[in-house]
Design a protein around this motif. Structure first.
Motif, PDB file in Angstrom:
ATOM      1  N   TRP A 198       0.833  -1.198   0.000  1.00 33.22           N
ATOM      2  CA  TRP A 198       0.000   0.000   0.000  1.00 33.22           C
ATOM      3  C   TRP A 198       0.874   1.257   0.000  1.00 33.22           C
ATOM      4  O   TRP A 198       0.385   2.356   0.235  1.00 33.22           O
ATOM      5  CB  TRP A 198      -0.932   0.011   1.229  1.00 33.22           C
ATOM      6  CG  TRP A 198      -1.974  -1.056   1.156  1.00 33.22           C
ATOM      7  CD1 TRP A 198      -1.806  -2.381   1.423  1.00 33.22           C
ATOM      8  CD2 TRP A 198      -3.338  -0.902   0.766  1.00 33.22           C
ATOM      9  NE1 TRP A 198      -2.984  -3.062   1.232  1.00 33.22           N
ATOM     10  CE2 TRP A 198      -3.941  -2.180   0.822  1.00 33.22           C
ATOM     11  CE3 TRP A 198      -4.118   0.190   0.371  1.00 33.22           C
ATOM     12  CZ2 TRP A 198      -5.281  -2.390   0.504  1.00 33.22           C
ATOM     13  CZ3 TRP A 198      -5.451  -0.014   0.060  1.00 33.22           C
ATOM     14  CH2 TRP A 198      -6.021  -1.297   0.121  1.00 33.22           C
ATOM     15  N   ILE A 199       2.141   1.091  -0.261  1.00 40.85           N
ATOM     16  CA  ILE A 199       3.081   2.209  -0.213  1.00 40.85           C
ATOM     17  C   ILE A 199       3.094   2.934  -1.556  1.00 40.85           C
ATOM     18  O   ILE A 199       3.086   2.313  -2.621  1.00 40.85           O
ATOM     19  CB  ILE A 199       4.491   1.706   0.144  1.00 40.85           C
ATOM     20  CG1 ILE A 199       4.485   1.148   1.582  1.00 40.85           C
ATOM     21  CG2 ILE A 199       5.520   2.814   0.023  1.00 40.85           C
ATOM     22  CD1 ILE A 199       5.799   0.524   2.006  1.00 40.85           C
ATOM     23  N   ASP A 200       3.116   4.243  -1.491  1.00 36.74           N
ATOM     24  CA  ASP A 200       3.151   5.084  -2.685  1.00 36.74           C
ATOM     25  C   ASP A 200       4.390   4.735  -3.524  1.00 36.74           C
ATOM     26  O   ASP A 200       5.511   4.698  -3.005  1.00 36.74           O
ATOM     27  CB  ASP A 200       3.217   6.550  -2.245  1.00 36.74           C
ATOM     28  CG  ASP A 200       3.014   7.528  -3.390  1.00 36.74           C
ATOM     29  OD1 ASP A 200       3.386   7.211  -4.529  1.00 36.74           O
ATOM     30  OD2 ASP A 200       2.491   8.631  -3.112  1.00 36.74           O
ATOM     31  N   ASP A 212       2.119  11.562   1.568  1.00 37.75           N
ATOM     32  CA  ASP A 212       1.490  12.871   1.553  1.00 37.75           C
ATOM     33  C   ASP A 212       0.057  12.729   1.048  1.00 37.75           C
ATOM     34  O   ASP A 212      -0.484  11.624   0.992  1.00 37.75           O
ATOM     35  CB  ASP A 212       2.295  13.857   0.699  1.00 37.75           C
ATOM     36  CG  ASP A 212       2.499  13.372  -0.735  1.00 37.75           C
ATOM     37  OD1 ASP A 212       1.758  12.462  -1.182  1.00 37.75           O
ATOM     38  OD2 ASP A 212       3.387  13.905  -1.426  1.00 37.75           O
ATOM     39  N   GLU A 213      -0.557  13.858   0.710  1.00 41.78           N
ATOM     40  CA  GLU A 213      -1.945  13.833   0.231  1.00 41.78           C
ATOM     41  C   GLU A 213      -2.101  12.915  -0.964  1.00 41.78           C
ATOM     42  O   GLU A 213      -3.069  12.152  -1.082  1.00 41.78           O
ATOM     43  CB  GLU A 213      -2.386  15.246  -0.160  1.00 41.78           C
ATOM     44  CG  GLU A 213      -3.747  15.300  -0.823  1.00 41.78           C
ATOM     45  CD  GLU A 213      -3.932  16.504  -1.710  1.00 41.78           C
ATOM     46  OE1 GLU A 213      -4.991  16.598  -2.350  1.00 41.78           O
ATOM     47  OE2 GLU A 213      -3.017  17.350  -1.774  1.00 41.78           O
ATOM     48  N   TYR A 214      -1.151  12.945  -1.896  1.00 39.89           N
ATOM     49  CA  TYR A 214      -1.236  12.128  -3.099  1.00 39.89           C
ATOM     50  C   TYR A 214      -1.036  10.654  -2.781  1.00 39.89           C
ATOM     51  O   TYR A 214      -1.507   9.785  -3.514  1.00 39.89           O
ATOM     52  CB  TYR A 214      -0.222  12.625  -4.127  1.00 39.89           C
ATOM     53  CG  TYR A 214      -0.485  14.050  -4.540  1.00 39.89           C
ATOM     54  CD1 TYR A 214      -1.493  14.359  -5.454  1.00 39.89           C
ATOM     55  CD2 TYR A 214       0.238  15.108  -3.981  1.00 39.89           C
ATOM     56  CE1 TYR A 214      -1.760  15.665  -5.806  1.00 39.89           C
ATOM     57  CE2 TYR A 214      -0.020  16.417  -4.331  1.00 39.89           C
ATOM     58  CZ  TYR A 214      -1.018  16.696  -5.248  1.00 39.89           C
ATOM     59  OH  TYR A 214      -1.289  17.994  -5.600  1.00 39.89           O
ATOM     60  N   ASP A 271      -0.027  14.007  -9.542  1.00 38.62           N
ATOM     61  CA  ASP A 271      -1.062  15.019  -9.736  1.00 38.62           C
ATOM     62  C   ASP A 271      -2.231  14.507 -10.569  1.00 38.62           C
ATOM     63  O   ASP A 271      -3.281  15.150 -10.620  1.00 38.62           O
ATOM     64  CB  ASP A 271      -0.468  16.275 -10.371  1.00 38.62           C
ATOM     65  CG  ASP A 271       0.217  15.996 -11.696  1.00 38.62           C
ATOM     66  OD1 ASP A 271       0.633  14.840 -11.915  1.00 38.62           O
ATOM     67  OD2 ASP A 271       0.353  16.930 -12.505  1.00 38.62           O
ATOM     68  N   LEU A 272      -2.083  13.350 -11.220  1.00 35.40           N
ATOM     69  CA  LEU A 272      -3.182  12.779 -12.004  1.00 35.40           C
ATOM     70  C   LEU A 272      -4.112  11.914 -11.151  1.00 35.40           C
ATOM     71  O   LEU A 272      -5.208  11.580 -11.588  1.00 35.40           O
ATOM     72  CB  LEU A 272      -2.628  11.931 -13.159  1.00 35.40           C
ATOM     73  CG  LEU A 272      -1.795  12.660 -14.220  1.00 35.40           C
ATOM     74  CD1 LEU A 272      -1.336  11.668 -15.289  1.00 35.40           C
ATOM     75  CD2 LEU A 272      -2.588  13.795 -14.846  1.00 35.40           C
ATOM     76  N   SER A 389       4.483  15.722   3.255  1.00 35.92           N
ATOM     77  CA  SER A 389       4.117  17.050   2.786  1.00 35.92           C
ATOM     78  C   SER A 389       3.585  16.945   1.394  1.00 35.92           C
ATOM     79  O   SER A 389       3.754  15.959   0.708  1.00 35.92           O
ATOM     80  CB  SER A 389       5.341  17.973   2.787  1.00 35.92           C
ATOM     81  OG  SER A 389       6.319  17.474   1.909  1.00 35.92           O
ATOM     82  N   THR A 390       2.915  18.014   0.969  1.00 36.04           N
ATOM     83  CA  THR A 390       2.354  18.018  -0.376  1.00 36.04           C
ATOM     84  C   THR A 390       2.206  19.438  -0.849  1.00 36.04           C
ATOM     85  O   THR A 390       2.056  20.351  -0.039  1.00 36.04           O
ATOM     86  CB  THR A 390       0.975  17.318  -0.393  1.00 36.04           C
ATOM     87  OG1 THR A 390       0.529  17.215  -1.727  1.00 36.04           O
ATOM     88  CG2 THR A 390      -0.045  18.098   0.386  1.00 36.04           C
TER      89      THR A 390
END
Length: 605
Positions: A198-200, A212-214, A271-272, A389-390
């Motif tokens: 589940w890691i970005d 972050d938010e994304y 950002d998408l 952060s984002t």
């Protein structure tokens, strides 16, 4: 029993035996406050010493002391999107270190028979006999609502994963835990935790040091992929690379496919990634009828075959799922102030009211549903506060600068909708309310003029729907204001955002004027409901105007806008608006339940 004192001054009696040692970074104990209310003390194995992290956890606890007691005095935790976030309610400090936090109990309805939390992996892992599509979609809609509320307050969870999200099947719903981790979008973090698979991908690639938010958006997309399609394996990281997604049926609606494409085609293009609000809108558009009262059987049919050999049995026992009210952004002022300045609310001592029983199962769709199983008390899982952060989110110029309210056209349109609520099809319970109880179609004839709508001959249900239509318009204004204030705070496009704030003032003043003309004479308690709404709208547009004046005075700031007297004035109006919104919501939601309308939270006004 040992005792510990929270930052709020509340003394807690803590059990000597741990409730759970499962968390790698903390130990959980049952505790009770002076009034005997049961809570959870989450003791960090390594006390926090980073001042920024301590400030973020303290800010989350201040917010929790506003949300949790208010919910417990009312319909219970989980009765709104914001109270479905397991906010900490107190912190335990020693000198410059934070030893742990005090949290509410997870509501019983989100626990298994064993007393353990029903984590989200029970929603999609084949070995756990996942529920049918109708339940899964209902849980996902609620999850989107919760994440939307969090992000609209410019807050990050940072570790949305199976262990930190629990759910229930009866009146499908979700509840987000491990929320002492929440922090602002613009927080500076150098490390953070993450759950394998589940890691970005950006973190795996070394692009970011903490989620972050994304990253929240990526985890939400993974949840959609796994819970909708019952495909728990992919996409995930294999040898440092994200594996391709598989198992998407050709019959899946293109609107959902497009959101998956935006997330997984280029895993590093943060950002998408779709927002929680975009996912929720897509789920409703694909799986719900236009009036939101019934699921589309044909759309669900594209998902249920993926349940496997037990699909038929699942469909037989399927309870109807619920919809949720979208959560427009909280006023950035209210959110940002709570995160950026010191101060705390006094902890309320209230009787601990459980959410169990607050969501009775909706009217069953054929075949009949299975009654919910009883649960035993349990605490929640643990985990350390992550960091990240984002970049800021920018408003859309075209949508932000539209001013004015087309009141007559809006009301005529809303009243012209037929609310086809019958026995056929699967029923939906509106958020925080019982489902419709009508056994035949219910409809409202559209009047021919605003004058007719304002007469006392209009039935109370129609008057309620007129008021409800205005709430939808009010909700749309909040996101523009929140993003504009946030941008001005960091001196970004100040002139442009000043114009957005001025336009918002005009729009919300028009909404206030419209509310004064809405007839509530036949609505039970209608006068009090409208008075609270007028109070909220008035303070909101006055806050918008003061924000616009503040923005005009700091137009040439460099990096951080000073808090002038106009900002302080806006701050005061915003606080008063929030209090009025809470009063309104408490009075409105019983009426909404009566007339089959969505219940609301303060962020909807």
């Amino acid at each position: 029993m040992p005792a510990t004192t929270g930052e709020s001054g509340t003394v807690y009696a803590v059990d000597t035996e741990p409730l759970s040692k499962d968390g790698g970074q903390s130990i959980l104990y049952r505790c009770r406050d002076a009034d005997g209310v049961a809570r959870v003390y989450k003791e960090y194995k390594q006390p926090l010493t980073d001042l920024a992290s301590i400030a973020w956890v303290s800010a989350a606890a201040r917010r929790g002391r506003e949300v949790v007691p208010f919910a417990e005095r009312g319909a219970g935790l989980g009765s709104t999107a914001e109270s479905s976030i397991n906010w900490p309610i107190d912190t335990v400090r020693r000198g410059n270190s934070m030893l742990g936090v005090v949290l509410p109990l997870i509501p019983d309805s989100f626990l298994q028979d064993s007393g353990k939390p029903r984590t989200i992996n029970f929603l999609y892992v084949a070995n756990y006999n996942p529920p049918p599509a109708v339940t899964r979609v209902g849980v996902l809609i609620r999850t989107c609502d919760i994440v939307t509320v969090l992000h609209d307050q410019n807050l990050i969870h940072g570790d949305i994963s199976p262990t930190n999200l629990v759910w229930r099947a009866a009146s499908p719903h979700a509840y987000l835990i491990d929320c002492d981790s929440v922090r602002p979008f613009r927080s500076t973090a150098h490390r953070g935790v993450g759950t394998p698979e589940w890691i970005d991908p950006r973190r795996n690639a070394g692009r970011i040091s903490a989620h972050d938010e994304y990253s929240d958006r990526y985890a939400l997309a993974l949840l959609m992929y796994r819970a909708l399609l019952l495909n728990p394996g992919a996409p995930h990281v294999v040898n440092g690379k994200t594996a391709s997604r598989t198992g998407i049926p050709s019959t899946l609606d293109p609107r959902l496919r497009a959101l998956f494409d935006r997330t997984f085609d280029d895993p590093l293009a943060a950002d998408l990634r779709p927002t929680a609000r975009e996912w929720r809108m897509a789920l409703k558009a694909v799986f719900l009828t236009d009036d939101g009262s019934t699921y589309r059987a044909d759309a669900l049919a594209t998902l249920d075959p993926h349940v496997g050999p037990s699909a038929s049995a699942h469909r037989v026992s399927a309870p109807a799922a619920t919809t949720v009210t979208p959560q427009p952004p909280r006023s950035t002022t209210a959110a940002a102030r709570r995160w950026l300045r010191p101060g705390s609310a006094t902890a309320s001592r209230t009787t601990n009211r459980r959410a169990t029983g607050r969501y009775p199962p909706p009217r069953p769709a054929p075949p009949p549903p299975v009654s919910p199983r009883p649960h035993t008390p349990h605490q929640q899982s643990s985990g350390p506060p992550p960091r990240g952060s984002t970049p800021p989110v920018r408003s859309n110029r075209a949508s932000s600068t539209r001013a004015g309210l087309l009141t007559g056209a809006l009301i005529v349109t809303v009243l012209g909708l037929a609310l086809a609520i019958g026995l056929r099809g699967m029923r939906l319970a509106m958020f925080a309310s019982d489902p419709p109880t009508a056994t035949g179609p219910v409809s409202a004839a559209a009047p021919t003029s605003d004058r007719q709508m304002a007469t006392s001959t209009v039935d109370p249900g129609t008057q309620a729907r007129i008021l409800d239509s205005l709430l939808d318009q009010s909700a749309a204004s909040r996101g523009q204001v929140a993003r504009a204030v946030q941008a001005v705070l960091v001196c970004s496009d100040v002139a442009w955002n000043r114009d957005i704030l001025a336009a918002a003032e005009t729009k919300r003043k028009a909404q206030y004027d419209t509310a004064t003309q809405i007839d509530v004479s036949r609505l039970p308690g209608g006068t009090a409901v409208r008075a609270a709404l007028l109070d909220a709208l008035r303070n909101s547009y006055l806050a918008d105007g003061s924000y616009a004046s503040w923005a005009a005075s700091v137009e040439f700031c460099a990096s951080a806008a000073p808090h002038t007297s106009d900002y302080s004035t806006a701050d005061g109006y915003s606080h008063r608006a929030t209090d009025a919104k809470r009063t309104f919501v408490a009075a409105w939601n019983p009426l909404a339940m009566t007339y089959g309308l969505p219940s609301r939270v303060e962020g909807d006004i």
